[in-house]
Design an enzyme around this catalytic site. Structure first.
Site, PDB file in Angstrom:
ATOM      1  N   GLY A  40     -13.927  20.954 -11.988  1.00 51.54           N
ATOM      2  CA  GLY A  40     -14.785  22.000 -12.559  1.00 51.54           C
ATOM      3  C   GLY A  40     -15.260  21.780 -13.985  1.00 51.54           C
ATOM      4  O   GLY A  40     -16.108  22.515 -14.488  1.00 51.54           O
ATOM      5  N   CYS A  70     -13.786  23.743  -1.625  1.00 56.53           N
ATOM      6  CA  CYS A  70     -13.944  23.711  -3.076  1.00 56.53           C
ATOM      7  C   CYS A  70     -15.367  24.170  -3.412  1.00 56.53           C
ATOM      8  O   CYS A  70     -16.340  23.539  -2.965  1.00 56.53           O
ATOM      9  CB  CYS A  70     -13.711  22.280  -3.549  1.00 56.53           C
ATOM     10  N   ASN A  71     -15.458  25.245  -4.148  1.00 55.82           N
ATOM     11  CA  ASN A  71     -16.782  25.782  -4.512  1.00 55.82           C
ATOM     12  C   ASN A  71     -17.524  24.815  -5.427  1.00 55.82           C
ATOM     13  O   ASN A  71     -18.737  24.675  -5.354  1.00 55.82           O
ATOM     14  CB  ASN A  71     -16.620  27.115  -5.238  1.00 55.82           C
ATOM     15  N   CYS A 184     -13.339  30.175  -6.733  1.00 45.71           N
ATOM     16  CA  CYS A 184     -12.689  28.861  -6.834  1.00 45.71           C
ATOM     17  C   CYS A 184     -11.404  28.985  -6.027  1.00 45.71           C
ATOM     18  O   CYS A 184     -10.659  29.961  -6.196  1.00 45.71           O
ATOM     19  CB  CYS A 184     -12.362  28.526  -8.287  1.00 45.71           C
ATOM     20  N   HIS A 186      -8.623  27.540  -6.152  1.00 44.76           N
ATOM     21  CA  HIS A 186      -7.379  27.559  -6.930  1.00 44.76           C
ATOM     22  C   HIS A 186      -7.008  28.964  -7.408  1.00 44.76           C
ATOM     23  O   HIS A 186      -5.858  29.215  -7.766  1.00 44.76           O
ATOM     24  CB  HIS A 186      -7.514  26.675  -8.183  1.00 44.76           C
TER      25      HIS A 186
HETATM   26  N1  DGL Z   1     -10.827  24.410  -6.228  1.00 40.45           N
HETATM   27  C1  DGL Z   1     -12.104  24.068  -6.737  1.00 40.45           C
HETATM   28  C2  DGL Z   1     -13.123  25.178  -6.502  1.00 40.45           C
HETATM   29  O1  DGL Z   1     -13.018  25.895  -5.532  1.00 40.45           O
HETATM   30  C3  DGL Z   1     -12.251  23.488  -8.101  1.00 40.45           C
HETATM   31  C4  DGL Z   1     -11.128  23.324  -9.017  1.00 40.45           C
HETATM   32  C5  DGL Z   1     -11.357  22.214 -10.008  1.00 40.45           C
HETATM   33  O2  DGL Z   1     -11.015  21.091  -9.636  1.00 40.45           O
HETATM   34  O3  DGL Z   1     -11.860  22.454 -11.108  1.00 40.45           O
HETATM   35  O4  DGL Z   1     -14.063  25.327  -7.245  1.00 40.45           O
END
Ligand code: DGL
Length: 276
Positions: A40, A70-71, A184, A186
């Protein structure tokens, strides 16, 4: 069917967890790009390179479909890999549309949290133009949450302070926001903290169910309705043999029990936060 699910790290497990609930009889390959996390805060070009490599890897493993859990990766690279490869590749975008629909009769605003890349990309701007005609959505970058998640720091004073500080920059509370969109993957791990800090009257909305539902539709699979069921993960074998899943970290298969135990802990945490 064999489904590949990938993310920069452990965020994508929230989508895998939803798949275990809704499509428990499929075979899964889960890929965390631990060598390159976080995405990100990286450049678009770098992220496109990582995503291309992962998609090629999963195709070599003979998957029938790929979910970009992952967005961030979706917003910069989904169109590119769809064009290049000939199999269903599903992405994720912040669940702003369901949030707007679910809160149509509510005067309060909507808070959309995501990584800096997702927030600055055109894809989100276009989505907001399409679905947020009343300009109800505020955007908030939460890059540090990805790092807290990767460190398994889900409930510390440091993470609370960070969330509080970010929220207070917008005067966020459940009086102001009817919905909080977790843009996101996470961010799922911290659900109890959002409620604790904002208040109970803000509805938390993630894209996990929508993504797996879409996968079921595209692949012609029956979605199970098991909202109330809790999956108990006791030992590493439960998440490997039990759900027919192989785990990879940046191309290396994970077979070591200690490393698999981390995934077991994460999936157990995700079972716990489903209730919020
Ligand atoms: N999990 C990821 C998302 O949905 C991105 C996290 C990252 O690596 O910054 O955006």
């Amino acid at each position: 069917m064999r489904i590949g699910i990938f993310d920069s790290g452990i965020g994508g497990l929230s989508v895998l967890n939803e798949a275990y609930h809704r499509l428990p009889d499929q075979e899964y390959i889960f890929y965390a790009d631990t060598r390159h996390v976080p995405y990100g805060t990286k450049s678009e070009e770098e992220i496109r390179g990582y995503v291309d490599e992962i998609v090629r890897f999963l195709i070599e493993k003979k998957v029938d479909a790929i979910v970009i859990a992952c967005n961030t990766a979706t917003s910069v690279a989904a169109a590119m890999v769809r064009e290049k490869y000939d199999l269903p590749i599903l992405g994720m975008e912040p669940a702003v549309k369901p949030a707007i629909e679910e809160t149509a009769d509510d005067d309060r605003r909507i808070l959309v949290m995501a990584t800096p890349v997702t927030i600055r990309e055109k894809k989100l701007e276009n989505l907001l133009l399409r679905v947020d005609q009343q300009h109800k959505a505020d955007l908030l970058e939460m890059p540090e949450l990805v790092k807290f998640a990767e460190r398994e720091e889900f409930d510390s004073e440091n993470v609370r302070d960070y969330i509080r500080k970010q929220f207070s920059s917008l005067g966020a509370s459940d009086e102001k926001y009817s919905a909080l969109v977790l843009g996101c993957t996470h961010f799922n791990y911290f659900k109890p903290l959002y409620k604790e800090i904002l208040g109970e009257k803000t509805h938390l909305i993630d894209g996990n169910y929508g993504t797996i539902h879409h996968l079921g539709d595209v692949m012609g699979l029956d979605i199970k309705n098991d909202d109330d069921k809790e999956i108990i993960f006791n030992q590493p074998q439960d998440i490997v043999v039990g759900f027919n899943t192989t785990y990879y970290e940046s191309g290396d298969e994970i077979t070591d029990i200690n490393r698999l135990s981390k995934y077991l802990r994460m999936l157990s945490r995700l079972e716990f936060v489903r209730k919020f």
